[in-house]
Design a protein around this motif. Sequence first.
Motif, mmCIF file in Angstrom:
data_model
loop_
_atom_site.group_PDB
_atom_site.id
_atom_site.type_symbol
_atom_site.label_atom_id
_atom_site.label_comp_id
_atom_site.label_asym_id
_atom_site.label_seq_id
_atom_site.Cartn_x
_atom_site.Cartn_y
_atom_site.Cartn_z
ATOM 1 N N PRO A 444 -13.070 41.484 -11.250
ATOM 2 C CA PRO A 444 -12.829 42.916 -11.048
ATOM 3 C C PRO A 444 -14.062 43.786 -11.295
ATOM 4 N N ASP A 445 -14.829 43.503 -12.370
ATOM 5 C CA ASP A 445 -16.017 44.314 -12.659
ATOM 6 C C ASP A 445 -17.037 44.191 -11.522
ATOM 7 N N ALA A 446 -17.195 42.970 -10.995
ATOM 8 C CA ALA A 446 -18.143 42.763 -9.896
ATOM 9 C C ALA A 446 -17.653 43.454 -8.627
ATOM 10 N N ALA A 447 -16.339 43.447 -8.402
ATOM 11 C CA ALA A 447 -15.776 44.118 -7.224
ATOM 12 C C ALA A 447 -16.020 45.627 -7.303
ATOM 13 N N VAL A 448 -15.822 46.205 -8.490
ATOM 14 C CA VAL A 448 -16.061 47.637 -8.662
ATOM 15 C C VAL A 448 -17.541 47.954 -8.438
ATOM 16 N N LYS A 449 -18.424 47.114 -8.934
ATOM 17 C CA LYS A 449 -19.862 47.325 -8.753
ATOM 18 C C LYS A 449 -20.232 47.300 -7.276
ATOM 19 N N ALA A 450 -19.671 46.334 -6.527
ATOM 20 C CA ALA A 450 -19.947 46.248 -5.093
ATOM 21 C C ALA A 450 -19.412 47.473 -4.362
ATOM 22 N N MET A 451 -18.225 47.929 -4.752
ATOM 23 C CA MET A 451 -17.634 49.094 -4.105
ATOM 24 C C MET A 451 -18.430 50.366 -4.400
ATOM 25 N N LEU A 452 -18.983 50.481 -5.599
ATOM 26 C CA LEU A 452 -19.817 51.642 -5.911
ATOM 27 C C LEU A 452 -21.030 51.701 -4.981
ATOM 28 N N PRO A 567 4.041 49.215 4.632
ATOM 29 C CA PRO A 567 3.719 49.727 3.287
ATOM 30 C C PRO A 567 2.439 49.080 2.749
ATOM 31 N N ILE A 568 1.759 49.798 1.896
ATOM 32 C CA ILE A 568 0.538 49.255 1.278
ATOM 33 C C ILE A 568 0.951 48.158 0.304
ATOM 34 N N PRO A 569 0.400 46.961 0.432
ATOM 35 C CA PRO A 569 0.813 45.862 -0.441
ATOM 36 C C PRO A 569 0.406 46.094 -1.895
ATOM 37 N N LEU A 570 1.145 45.455 -2.786
ATOM 38 C CA LEU A 570 0.882 45.605 -4.221
ATOM 39 C C LEU A 570 -0.102 44.547 -4.698
ATOM 40 N N LEU A 571 -0.953 44.938 -5.598
ATOM 41 C CA LEU A 571 -1.856 44.007 -6.260
ATOM 42 C C LEU A 571 -1.089 43.214 -7.312
ATOM 43 N N PRO A 572 -1.609 42.065 -7.731
ATOM 44 C CA PRO A 572 -0.988 41.341 -8.846
ATOM 45 C C PRO A 572 -0.965 42.213 -10.103
ATOM 46 N N GLU A 573 -0.021 41.936 -10.978
ATOM 47 C CA GLU A 573 0.142 42.751 -12.192
ATOM 48 C C GLU A 573 -1.145 42.853 -13.006
ATOM 49 N N THR A 574 -1.930 41.784 -13.018
ATOM 50 C CA THR A 574 -3.180 41.806 -13.792
ATOM 51 C C THR A 574 -4.194 42.798 -13.233
ATOM 52 N N ALA A 576 -3.124 45.773 -11.790
ATOM 53 C CA ALA A 576 -2.322 46.974 -11.528
ATOM 54 C C ALA A 576 -3.115 48.265 -11.721
ATOM 55 N N ARG A 577 -4.142 48.263 -12.575
ATOM 56 C CA ARG A 577 -4.887 49.504 -12.836
ATOM 57 C C ARG A 577 -5.657 49.971 -11.601
ATOM 58 N N PHE A 578 -5.856 49.059 -10.617
ATOM 59 C CA PHE A 578 -6.565 49.431 -9.397
ATOM 60 C C PHE A 578 -5.622 49.904 -8.285
ATOM 61 N N GLN A 579 -4.298 49.767 -8.494
ATOM 62 C CA GLN A 579 -3.349 50.083 -7.423
ATOM 63 C C GLN A 579 -3.423 51.544 -6.966
ATOM 64 N N ALA A 595 -11.264 62.888 -0.301
ATOM 65 C CA ALA A 595 -11.888 63.917 0.531
ATOM 66 C C ALA A 595 -13.282 63.510 0.981
ATOM 67 N N SER A 596 -13.914 62.630 0.224
ATOM 68 C CA SER A 596 -15.274 62.209 0.552
ATOM 69 C C SER A 596 -15.602 60.935 -0.199
ATOM 70 N N ALA A 597 -16.711 60.309 0.179
ATOM 71 C CA ALA A 597 -17.179 59.132 -0.548
ATOM 72 C C ALA A 597 -17.580 59.500 -1.973
ATOM 73 N N ALA A 598 -18.042 60.735 -2.174
ATOM 74 C CA ALA A 598 -18.398 61.177 -3.524
ATOM 75 C C ALA A 598 -17.179 61.171 -4.434
ATOM 76 N N SER A 599 -16.032 61.559 -3.885
ATOM 77 C CA SER A 599 -14.783 61.522 -4.650
ATOM 78 C C SER A 599 -14.411 60.080 -5.008
ATOM 79 N N LEU A 600 -14.614 59.173 -4.061
ATOM 80 C CA LEU A 600 -14.362 57.751 -4.329
ATOM 81 C C LEU A 600 -15.283 57.252 -5.445
ATOM 82 N N ILE A 601 -16.541 57.658 -5.430
ATOM 83 C CA ILE A 601 -17.483 57.222 -6.467
ATOM 84 C C ILE A 601 -16.994 57.645 -7.849
ATOM 85 N N ARG A 602 -16.480 58.844 -7.959
ATOM 86 C CA ARG A 602 -15.986 59.311 -9.253
ATOM 87 C C ARG A 602 -14.819 58.453 -9.732
ATOM 88 N N ASP A 603 -13.908 58.096 -8.827
ATOM 89 C CA ASP A 603 -12.772 57.261 -9.220
ATOM 90 C C ASP A 603 -13.225 55.857 -9.612
#
Length: 609
Positions: A444-452, A567-574, A576-579, A595-603
């Motif tokens: 998950p940490d690596a996925a968030v880093k790639a998404m940033l 419908p948007i599929p659900l992530l595994p319970e482990t 869930a904080r990314f859902q 509203a923008s990629a900048a908003s995504l960066i903040r999240d």
Amino acid sequence: MITVMVVDDDAEVRARALRCLARPEIRLASAANGRLALQDAHRLKPDVVICDIDMPEMDGFELLSALRDDPELGKTLVMMLTSESSRDSMRLGMSLGADDYLTKPFTGEELVEAFEGLMRRRGRLDLVIDSAVRQQEAQLRRVFSHGLDGTPDDAGLLTVDVSPGAGNRTVTDGVLLHCDLRNFTDMAARLTSDEVVALLTEYGDVVGSHVREAGGHHVQFAGSRMTALFTHSPTLDRRARPRAEAAAQSMTAAAVAMSRWTTREFGDRGLPDAEIAVQLHALAGASPGWESTLAIGQPQGEGDAVHQRAVQNAHLAARAVKNALDEKLASLTDHRFMEGDAPLNLAGYRLVRRIGRGGMSSVYLGVCKADGRLIALKVLEPRGEMETEQMLRFVREYTLLSRIDNPNVIGISDQGFSNEHAYIAMEYFENGDLRGRLHGPMAPDAAVKAMLQLAGAMEAIHALGIVHRDIKPENLMVRADGSIVLADFGIAKSVASSGAAQVLVTQQGSLMGSPSYVSPEQIAGHELTPGSDLYSAGVVFFELLTGARPYQAATMLDLLKMHARAPIPLLPETLARFQPLINKLMAKRPAARHASAASLIRDLEALAP
């Protein structure tokens, strides 16, 4: 060591034959009738059967027929023994597949001479077969070598003769069905030889079963390809064309089954989804020769026969593709072109090798003569009536890229024109794309880093009014330091209010983008906004976290419907904080997304460790 079985109800004949053939290199066996011989044959797998014709319970003709119908025993050499010298008896034996005929009474010398002659013929046949196998393997190796470069590999792989006079079986209502397992070379590069054999065997079993169920008569395997013949049959309800079309449609289900199998067997290898390309070819009035194909019209044993042919092809193709991969690796190590891959002449650059090929361009690894840097050269290869459109799209890609200066967007250093080609010089990524790094779920940490990093790239291009329209792992390159770079702006579009890059060269109604990552508004043909890229990024994020795409379907139409309405599929319970973030990125309405990629960066920063 070869095994020879003598079958005769006369014990004295059996004993004399065994004495004459007794040699250290021969294992001998005998049976008193055809039924007993057939039982022992399944256990002993004899190379040669010498059998009488007139025997109780099962005569020689019945034994011969049973041997030829058995997938494991069908190639056994059979010499018929009989006291009958009539031509009818010999003709019947030969028509059933006998290899030789010896009339009783015979001397020991005559039996040995006949046996040695049979073995010599088998030796010559083995040489012919071995030569043919070597030629086919070499041909497959060449095809797979081209496939590794992205070169179309249709030429010469399936050599079905459809010319008049090619055989003695005229087809007046015939249809050929061609099936090709796409991405095979990519799969094979990530598997061992034994695993490639397993993959192609499963593929052969799956597509063969669909052909059989639809009433196909013959099957020919060649590497990742299968060809089946459908002809009119009075015993089947439908004519050839509808049955072939039904088999073609069923290949969608076959592809889904193959994808599930590869996920189950090789889930940690990051294999692409199985895709089966299908083509139908009418044979009205032709006379194809199908000597090298496998007839599957008989009701008994056909499944085993198709499986056996699939296994033979799998072993041959596995050797060929692995040899092709070895040759490719050697060419990469030596920095040289493959045979037949002549380098282009581009001023200021020395081309080393081709590293990829798309629909309208090839990408080469090159060296800048001025400073010795390794660069990637994307070279336009315009074709036919689409040349003007392709040139416009190619120039637009350079126009867009030249306006961007961001560490997470691919950089370009030059554009130029030779006498025959247009080219763009850009950054070279020796570590390939993010798809090659996906071997199941990412941490998950690596996925968030790639998404940033992806979000930073989107923020940069959106600020210039550019929508990428094809965000997916294959277009996210990986630098040596592990950072992510957004690449391939070939179908990107400027949505700015002015400028030459506004030109939209795609036909109205065409879908630009990859079906597994496309936004609902792209599917509907509505106006594209930066939110369209954010939706695709949400699909990528889901895949990075789970190792699987959020929507999977048997057909592209069903897949697009899921993106539009499911419908948007659900992530595994482990996870869930990314859902909530997934829900926002993949919202069906663009207005409900960030509203923008900048908003995504903040999240994303709020979720980062």
